[in-house]
Design a protein around this motif. Structure first.
Motif, short mmCIF file in Angstrom:
data_model
loop_
_atom_site.label_atom_id
_atom_site.label_comp_id
_atom_site.label_asym_id
_atom_site.label_seq_id
_atom_site.Cartn_x
_atom_site.Cartn_y
_atom_site.Cartn_z
N PHE A 258 0.81 -1.22 0.00
CA PHE A 258 0.00 0.00 0.00
C PHE A 258 0.84 1.27 0.00
N THR A 259 2.18 1.17 -0.01
CA THR A 259 3.04 2.36 -0.09
C THR A 259 4.14 2.15 -1.13
N GLU A 260 4.56 3.24 -1.75
CA GLU A 260 5.65 3.18 -2.74
C GLU A 260 6.21 4.59 -2.94
N PRO A 261 7.47 4.85 -2.57
CA PRO A 261 8.43 3.92 -1.97
C PRO A 261 8.09 3.63 -0.51
N SER A 262 8.71 2.59 0.03
CA SER A 262 8.45 2.16 1.40
C SER A 262 9.77 2.08 2.17
N ALA A 263 9.67 2.21 3.47
CA ALA A 263 10.87 2.14 4.31
C ALA A 263 10.49 1.66 5.70
N GLU A 264 11.43 0.98 6.32
CA GLU A 264 11.30 0.63 7.73
C GLU A 264 12.23 1.53 8.53
N MET A 265 11.83 1.85 9.73
CA MET A 265 12.60 2.76 10.56
C MET A 265 13.13 2.02 11.77
N ASP A 266 14.42 2.13 12.02
CA ASP A 266 15.07 1.53 13.18
C ASP A 266 15.55 2.62 14.12
N ILE A 267 15.60 2.29 15.40
CA ILE A 267 16.25 3.17 16.37
C ILE A 267 17.28 2.36 17.13
N SER A 268 18.26 3.03 17.69
CA SER A 268 19.27 2.34 18.49
C SER A 268 18.60 1.70 19.70
N CYS A 269 18.98 0.47 19.99
CA CYS A 269 18.35 -0.30 21.07
C CYS A 269 18.55 0.40 22.41
N LEU A 270 17.45 0.71 23.09
CA LEU A 270 17.52 1.40 24.36
C LEU A 270 17.78 0.46 25.52
N ILE A 271 17.59 -0.84 25.29
CA ILE A 271 17.77 -1.81 26.36
C ILE A 271 19.25 -2.12 26.57
N CYS A 272 19.98 -2.31 25.47
CA CYS A 272 21.41 -2.61 25.57
C CYS A 272 22.29 -1.44 25.17
N GLU A 273 21.65 -0.30 24.81
CA GLU A 273 22.36 0.90 24.37
C GLU A 273 23.26 0.62 23.17
N GLY A 274 22.75 -0.23 22.27
CA GLY A 274 23.46 -0.51 21.03
C GLY A 274 24.53 -1.57 21.13
N LYS A 275 24.69 -2.20 22.30
CA LYS A 275 25.75 -3.19 22.47
C LYS A 275 25.35 -4.57 21.95
N GLY A 276 24.06 -4.83 21.86
CA GLY A 276 23.56 -6.12 21.38
C GLY A 276 22.90 -6.92 22.48
N CYS A 277 21.64 -7.33 22.24
CA CYS A 277 20.90 -8.17 23.19
C CYS A 277 19.88 -8.99 22.41
N ASN A 278 19.09 -9.80 23.13
CA ASN A 278 18.13 -10.66 22.43
C ASN A 278 16.99 -9.85 21.83
N GLY A 290 6.93 0.64 10.08
CA GLY A 290 7.00 0.65 8.63
C GLY A 290 6.32 1.89 8.11
N SER A 291 6.77 2.38 6.96
CA SER A 291 6.23 3.64 6.46
C SER A 291 6.43 3.73 4.95
N GLY A 292 5.88 4.77 4.35
CA GLY A 292 6.07 5.01 2.93
C GLY A 292 5.06 5.99 2.39
N MET A 293 5.23 6.31 1.12
CA MET A 293 4.28 7.18 0.43
C MET A 293 3.09 6.35 -0.04
N VAL A 294 1.90 6.85 0.17
CA VAL A 294 0.68 6.11 -0.16
C VAL A 294 0.68 5.76 -1.65
N HIS A 295 0.44 4.49 -1.94
CA HIS A 295 0.43 4.02 -3.33
C HIS A 295 -0.69 4.72 -4.11
N PRO A 296 -0.40 5.19 -5.33
CA PRO A 296 -1.44 5.87 -6.12
C PRO A 296 -2.70 5.03 -6.30
N LYS A 297 -2.54 3.71 -6.39
CA LYS A 297 -3.72 2.86 -6.57
C LYS A 297 -4.62 2.89 -5.35
N VAL A 298 -4.02 3.02 -4.17
CA VAL A 298 -4.82 3.11 -2.95
C VAL A 298 -5.65 4.40 -2.97
#
Length: 349
Positions: A258-278, A290-298
């Motif tokens: 339903f969007t084009e172009p589309s993108a997913e948005m990440d943020i730095s992990c607040l639990i491990c402060e970017g060090k890596g966790c489960n 998830g986000s993007g520009m609304v598809h013209p067909k929609v």
């Protein structure tokens, strides 16, 4: 007859002279005079020995005697009831602090949802809501999901009813609040700027990272000259207001029907402060939306001129945002009603 009348006279004198010192003595009076084996009932039993021509006269005497005993008993009861009330009133110390009232707390998902809504309201978004039981068109078809799209598979969607003859709508539990966006576009012409919070359902295995029902907040903005830059700045503002100015953000190209172009948005992990966790799968980054520009067909599905209007859309899980904000490591805690977990969250947003 004369002896019985004399006996009643003596009993009335004894009843009138009786005085009690406490509630126990009042109860003893009741048992002696008005109880099942009491003297009043014994005297009443003598009625059977009275000649028929005197029964009416003697019955009135007996009834008056019974009422006299009952009235005296009521007087004694009232006397000690008043004394007990006075004792209680005098024993109360009104200068003492009152008993504390236990105050509950908001559910963490409610706190975060309200905060998310508040942030987007400051950007001019209004709140739109819709039904949780949805038809196939608003949930899938209007969002440019063809019939063979994997999201329509029974493994992902809880279907409620499919028409046996192929005619009529298919009913299901909505898999996203995009169906609310569809209903807004169906009933409102641009400019449109709404967020759609609500509960959604997917047929997934319950684990620490996933559940068969969860909550989303989706956003939709349609107007003239809306660009991807507007989308990015909107989401930047949200992340900084929700998590603070120091959080890092990145966009990754993605695909949504339903969007084009589309993108997913990440943020730095607040639990491990970017060090890596489960939670971040040891990458230091957590995908939040998830986000993007609304598809013209929609747009065209709802009679919106895609040559004149453009728009963006985004969607995120409230559980994921709550998980990062409060550093909760198991999504199942939100729905287990464990008071030890829930009472940790306070405040009203």
């Amino acid at each position: 007859m004369e002896s019985l009348l004399q006996q009643i006279k003596e009993h009335k004198a004894a009843i009138a002279a009786f005085d009690a010192n406490n509630a126990d003595e009042v109860e003893q009076f009741r048992i002696k005079w008005l109880g099942t084996k009491g003297l009043v009932k014994a005297i009443m039993g003598e009625m059977r020995n009275v000649p028929n021509e005197q029964k009416k006269e003697f019955g009135q005497i007996l009834n008056e005697f019974k009422l006299f005993a009952e009235a005296r008993f009521q007087e004694l009861q009232d006397q000690f009831a008043g004394a007990a009330t006075a004792a209680v009133s005098h024993s109360q110390d009104f200068s003492l602090p009152g008993d504390p009232v236990a105050v509950g707390s908001r559910h963490p998902l409610t706190l975060v949802r309200n905060e998310m809504v508040s942030i987007f309201k400051r950007l001019g978004f209004s709140v739109a809501e819709g039904p949780e039981i949805e038809d196939d068109w608003h949930n899938f078809g209007a969002m440019n999901l063809p019939e063979d799209h994997p999201a329509r598979d029974m493994q992902d969607t809880f279907y409620i009813k499919k028409p046996e003859d192929g005619n009529g709508p298919t009913w299901l539990l909505r898999t996203h609040t995009s169906s609310v966006q569809a209903r807004v576009m169906e009933n409102q012409k641009p400019p449109i700027r709404v967020i759609c919070p609500g509960r959604v359902y997917r047929n997934e295995t319950v684990s620490a990272r996933a559940h068969c029902f969860f909550h989303q907040v989706e956003g939709l903005y349609i107007d003239e000259n809306v660009s991807f830059a507007d989308l990015k700045q909107t989401l930047y503002f949200f992340v900084q207001e929700m998590f603070g100015k120091d959080v890092k953000v990145r966009f990754r190209p993605s695909y949504f029907p339903f969007t084009e172009p589309s993108a997913e948005m990440d943020i730095s992990c607040l639990i491990c402060e970017g060090k890596g966790c489960n939670i971040c799968k040891h990458t230091g980054w957590v995908e939040i939306l998830g986000s993007g520009m609304v598809h013209p067909k929609v747009l065209e599905n709802f009679g919106i001129d895609s040559n004149k209007y453009t728009g963006f859309a985004f969607g995120m899980g409230v559980e994921r945002i709550t998980q990062l904000k409060y550093q909760v490591n198991d999504l199942r805690l939100y729905s287990q009603n464990d008071v030890r977990f829930l009472k940790q969250f306070t405040g009203v947003v």
